[in-house]
Design an enzyme around this catalytic site. Sequence first.
Site: not given
Length: 282
Positions: A1-3, A108
């Site tokens: 996943m993202c940050q 996120n």
Amino acid sequence: MCQLLGMNCATPTDITFSFRGFSQRAGITSDHCDGFGIAFFEDKGCRLFVDNQSAVESPIAELIRNYPIKSRNVIAHIRKATQGKITLENSHPFSRELWGRQWIFAHNGDLHGFNPRLSGRFTPVGNTDSELAFCYMLEKFVEKFGYVEPSLAQIFALLKDIAPQIAEYGTFNYCLSNGQALFSYATTKLHWLVREYPFQHAQLIDLDVEVDFSTVTTAEDRVAVITTEPLTYNENWTPFKAGEMILFQSGRPILTALTRVERLIREEQNPELKRMTKADQY
């Protein structure tokens, strides 16, 4: 996943130190390589930079690392794609206008089966679950408040209801701002800290860089930093609780709340709570 990376300040402040470390996670210290973006508010104006290149390779990111744009509210995002192609329109943060202000949102997480019906007032441009959630939230704002701008406290109260509804579909960590303040929410992982007088020195985790903030600040400065993973070794980062929402203004948390996500997690850990009534629990 993202940050995620967010900053909320008492006075206009640049984010170059934090962004230098954060952007290393886009291919050097981690693998969030599928695009990046950052938004800087200046009163009602907003500078938004996005790229479908990683923050390590993007010339735009290099500009941000070296150009000290000062702002009271900043939201940045490095993407590891789970839904939606690696394209410019799917790069966070996303922007929409409401009540004569720009709203900026970055997420996120990963939402599965989330497919709300939208009226068309706010429509996704790309095909991410994140932008869809943003449009849905804004539609709920208009549904609740119409076209008269509510207070930050009223928005916070509504978000406290909306966030756990969306979180039922998966991981939902986000930063949201309209330039007046910064709203943040976590179901799994976010951290925050406040830097204020007397300022100390800080050392980045992802890059061999440190700064003595006492030499570049005044007693009036105060900065809240929100990020997925701590950015520095020698500062006291506070983890969000599961289901916690925090409103930051003037570089400090001014409103906090735990949504029912926290209760559901506690129920999983203690089955006895499931047999208690809501009145018993609270």
